[in-house]
Design an enzyme around this catalytic site. Structure first.
Site, PDB file in Angstrom:
ATOM      1  N   ASP A  67       0.466  -1.505  -0.013  1.00 55.13           N
ATOM      2  CA  ASP A  67       0.109  -0.316   0.063  1.00 55.13           C
ATOM      3  C   ASP A  67       0.678   1.324  -0.059  1.00 55.13           C
ATOM      4  OD1 ASP A  67      -2.303   1.743   0.086  1.00 55.13           O
ATOM      5  OD2 ASP A  67      -3.530   0.087   1.199  1.00 55.13           O
ATOM      6  N   ASP A 104      -3.231   4.977  -2.281  1.00 53.02           N
ATOM      7  CA  ASP A 104      -3.699   5.051  -1.447  1.00 53.02           C
ATOM      8  C   ASP A 104      -4.026   6.671  -1.528  1.00 53.02           C
ATOM      9  OD1 ASP A 104      -5.756   4.782   1.592  1.00 53.02           O
ATOM     10  OD2 ASP A 104      -4.389   6.995   1.808  1.00 53.02           O
ATOM     11  N   GLU A 125      -6.498   4.006  -6.636  1.00 53.79           N
ATOM     12  CA  GLU A 125      -7.288   4.147  -5.031  1.00 53.79           C
ATOM     13  C   GLU A 125      -8.515   5.444  -5.694  1.00 53.79           C
ATOM     14  OE1 GLU A 125      -9.931   4.462  -0.458  1.00 53.79           O
ATOM     15  OE2 GLU A 125      -7.215   5.040  -1.298  1.00 53.79           O
ATOM     16  N   HIS A 158     -11.246  -2.585   2.780  1.00 53.71           N
ATOM     17  CA  HIS A 158     -10.897  -2.271   4.616  1.00 53.71           C
ATOM     18  C   HIS A 158     -11.964  -1.169   4.978  1.00 53.71           C
ATOM     19  CE1 HIS A 158      -8.406   0.105   2.995  1.00 53.71           C
ATOM     20  NE2 HIS A 158      -8.098   0.796   3.729  1.00 53.71           N
ATOM     21  N   ASP A 159     -12.680  -0.218   3.486  1.00 52.85           N
ATOM     22  CA  ASP A 159     -13.412   0.725   4.394  1.00 52.85           C
ATOM     23  C   ASP A 159     -14.590   0.433   4.136  1.00 52.85           C
ATOM     24  OD1 ASP A 159     -10.707   2.500   4.642  1.00 52.85           O
ATOM     25  OD2 ASP A 159     -10.494   3.037   2.268  1.00 52.85           O
TER      26      ASP A 159
HETATM   27  C1  GLC Z   1      -7.988   5.420   1.941  1.00 49.77           C
HETATM   28  C2  GLC Z   1      -8.065   4.362   2.438  1.00 49.77           C
HETATM   29  C3  GLC Z   1      -8.451   5.166   4.176  1.00 49.77           C
HETATM   30  C4  GLC Z   1      -7.448   5.348   4.621  1.00 49.77           C
HETATM   31  C5  GLC Z   1      -7.502   7.296   4.212  1.00 49.77           C
HETATM   32  C6  GLC Z   1      -6.585   8.225   4.507  1.00 49.77           C
HETATM   33  O1  GLC Z   1      -9.324   6.321   1.686  1.00 49.77           O
HETATM   34  O2  GLC Z   1      -8.347   3.548   2.164  1.00 49.77           O
HETATM   35  O3  GLC Z   1      -8.301   3.401   4.664  1.00 49.77           O
HETATM   36  O4  GLC Z   1      -8.100   5.734   6.245  1.00 49.77           O
HETATM   37  O5  GLC Z   1      -7.686   6.442   2.628  1.00 49.77           O
HETATM   38  O6  GLC Z   1      -5.470   7.345   4.563  1.00 49.77           O
END
Ligand code: GLC
Ligand code: CA
Length: 566
Positions: free
Chosen positions: A117, A219, A261, A335-336
């Site tokens: 990540d 991310d 993402e 995970h979100d």
């Molecule tokens: C992304 C991650 C999340 C995190 C955020 C800040 O959305 O998937 O879990 O809290 O970024 O890094």
């Protein structure tokens, strides 16, 4: 004629040739691990890297090719590792660099690559760059972050809001300036306009690439081109310039998997990220199928009732848009997000049937599927009853803000039971042993009480389990090019209960039919879909032929028939 038939039957598209350049990740399935919740090797209640290594045989038998590891770097864990204080070291609770190298090497022996990540929109406030930056305008690291003078009234420089609630600006009393943080105040945003920041990040990426990793999940990468003073965060004007530079300076010459993402991605921008001549990323995560279910004002904390027609239209739109160029990622959960079977299926009446149905629909589409840990055994949302049981900074912040604004705590918990990120973060359920076999100590977050029945050990010994269904789907991607490259066509777009699509490659034709309801649904099969062949997969009795007429689908029934022409 059936009322749902006219929409899609009109446009039967011609099968196209497979893309010229085939990539290894076209046939791969990725498994996401949230290290904190996967497997605890030393009894401190926190999952760790040796725990992951100990489960490689499990992952190998599931058949996956790649592990995406959520962050394992050194971190104060304000956001469970998405707040990094040292990009080149491992959090002690997760292990050491030697543990990591051992995992990479051992995974390679199992034919599994490790994707890291990459969290470079922001760091932790304990990162040495920020510690320096904070010292004041003369410091060489000042410009590594985004500092602005207060507005005239002394308040934040503008109206940007943090995703975790409240303003995205925090006043630093030392220097009287505000710094930007799109997430928690302990996650200051890096200043990508500073070429030195970019250089440092590329050096760090190359350092990990030298350790033989298989790629990066990036991310909130659509934030890095932001124009702060215009209050423009996602999809800023320099985003693609930076990604092309990153590609050139780091992984461009390597055969790795990269996935960004991108909550802002549209089918058009997805082609900019993943188009074959773009030299940016392999693919992006788009979230339209997730966000279309959110309330316009309260977002995910007040989800709309499930609507299959909209879901189908979003998924099909993405399949069509990236049909000839670019590449899709395919996922229900991460995970979100809440647990897929709780969101889209039926965990009380038809747990196994609905989990298998969802897997069938997703894995037979075109793209690279991502399985989130525990999804393969049908793990569900967790029915916490008080805010004290939650651990996630987002949920805790939102609870405070919503309750202050007048929402009753009970109503907030109801929303959190459906939408909080901790639904996905309760420990992996390995067995019926105490704490689901996740730890011998006290887990950092409670294990879902249903581990007694929903667990990997039970799933692996049951021929008809959700786990074995996933295993079959993952294997088919390796043996059936029609699943990887076949042309996608959706049917009966307006049907409120059933998802129907076909995949076509040369003489192969796959017909996929799925009932998204706990009811029996009569279906008039369009005559174009009348096929006979072989049932590839089913969650009830196998069906080898579709008559061009009425059939009755059982609750959550889903199957795929493969016909191979002469
Ligand atoms: C992304 C991650 C999340 C995190 C955020 C800040 O959305 O998937 O879990 O809290 O970024 O890094
Ligand atoms: Ca541990």
């Amino acid at each position: 004629m059936d009322q749902f038939q006219d929409q899609s039957a009109a446009a039967i598209r011609q099968p196209q040739a497979p893309p010229v350049v085939r990539k290894w990740w076209h046939t791969a399935t990725v498994y996401q691990i949230y290290p904190r919740s996967f497997c605890d090797s030393n009894g401190d209640g926190i999952g760790d890297i040796p725990g992951v290594t100990s489960k490689l045989d499990y992952l190998k038998s599931l058949g996956i090719d790649v592990i995406w590891l959520s962050p394992i770097y050194k971190s104060p864990m304000d956001d469970n590792g998405y707040d990094i204080s040292d990009y080149r070291d491992i959090a002690p609770e997760f292990g050491t660099l030697a543990d990591f190298d051992h995992l990479v090497a051992k995974a390679r022996k199992h034919g599994i690559g490790i994707v890291l990540d990459l969290v470079v929109n922001h760091t932790s406030d304990e990162h040495p760059w920020f510690v320096e930056s904070r010292k004041g305008p003369g410091n060489p690291f000042r410009d590594f972050y985004i500092w602005r003078k207060p507005a005239e009234d002394g308040g934040p420089p503008n109206g940007l809001m943090s995703s975790f609630g409240g303003p995205a600006w925090t006043l630093d009393s030392e220097t009287g300036e505000y710094y930007l943080h799109m997430f928690s105040r302990r996650q200051p945003d890096l200043n990508w306009e500073n070429p030195e920041v970019r250089r440092e990040i590329y050096r760090m990426m190359n350092w990990w690439l030298e350790r033989d990793i298989a790629g990066f999940r990036m991310d909130v990468i659509d934030y890095i081109g932001k124009q702060v003073d215009q209050e423009l965060v996602k999809d800023g004007p320099r985003l693609h310039e930076y990604l092309q530079e990153m590609n050139r300076e780091t992984f461009g010459s390597r055969n790795i998997l990269t996935v960004g993402e991108c909550w802002s991605a549209t089918p058009g921008s997805a082609l900019l990220y993943s188009g074959r001549d773009r030299n940016e990323l392999s693919m992006v995560f788009q979230f339209e199928h997730v966000t279309q279910q959110w309330d316009e004002v309260y977002g995910k904390w007040r989800p709309k009732p499930f609507d299959l027609v909209t879901l189908k239209s979003v998924l099909s739109k993405w399949q069509y848009a990236l049909s000839d160029d670019g590449w899709n990622s395919l996922f229900w959960g991460n995970h979100d997000l809440p647990r897929a079977v709780s969101r889209y299926g039926d965990v009380t009446g038809y747990h196994a049937e609905s989990a298998k149905m969802l897997a069938t629909v997703l894995h037979l589409m075109k793209g690279t599927p991502f399985v989130y840990q525990g999804e393969e055994i049908g793990m569900t949302n967790v029915p916490f009853t008080t805010i004290e049981q939650y651990r996630d900074i987002e949920t805790i912040n939102m609870h405070r803000l919503h309750v202050e604004a007048g929402l009753s705590p009970e109503d907030f918990i109801r929303g959190a039971n459906e939408s909080a990120r901790d639904n996905a973060r309760t420990p992996m359920q390995w067995s019926a042993a105490l704490h689901g076999g996740f730890t011998k100590g006290v887990p950092w977050i409670e294990v879902n009480a249903n581990y007694a029945t929903i667990n990997a050990e039970a799933a692996m010994t049951d021929e008809s389990s959700i786990w074995n269904h996933y295993r079959k789907l993952i294997a088919f991607r390796k043996t059936h090019p029609v699943i990887v490259y076949g042309l996608y066509q959706s049917w009966l777009d307006q049907h409120p209960d059933v998802f129907v699509y076909t995949r076509t490659l040369d003489k192969d034709r796959l017909v996929v039919i799925a009932n998204f309801t706990p009811r029996e649904v009569p279906l008039t099969v369009p005559c174009e879909l009348a096929v006979s062949g072989k049932c590839l997969i089913s969650n009830y009795e196998p069906i080898d032929a579709l008559p061009g007429e009425n059939i009755d689908l059982k609750p959550y029934e889903a199957f795929a028939i493969l016909s191979q022409g002469p």
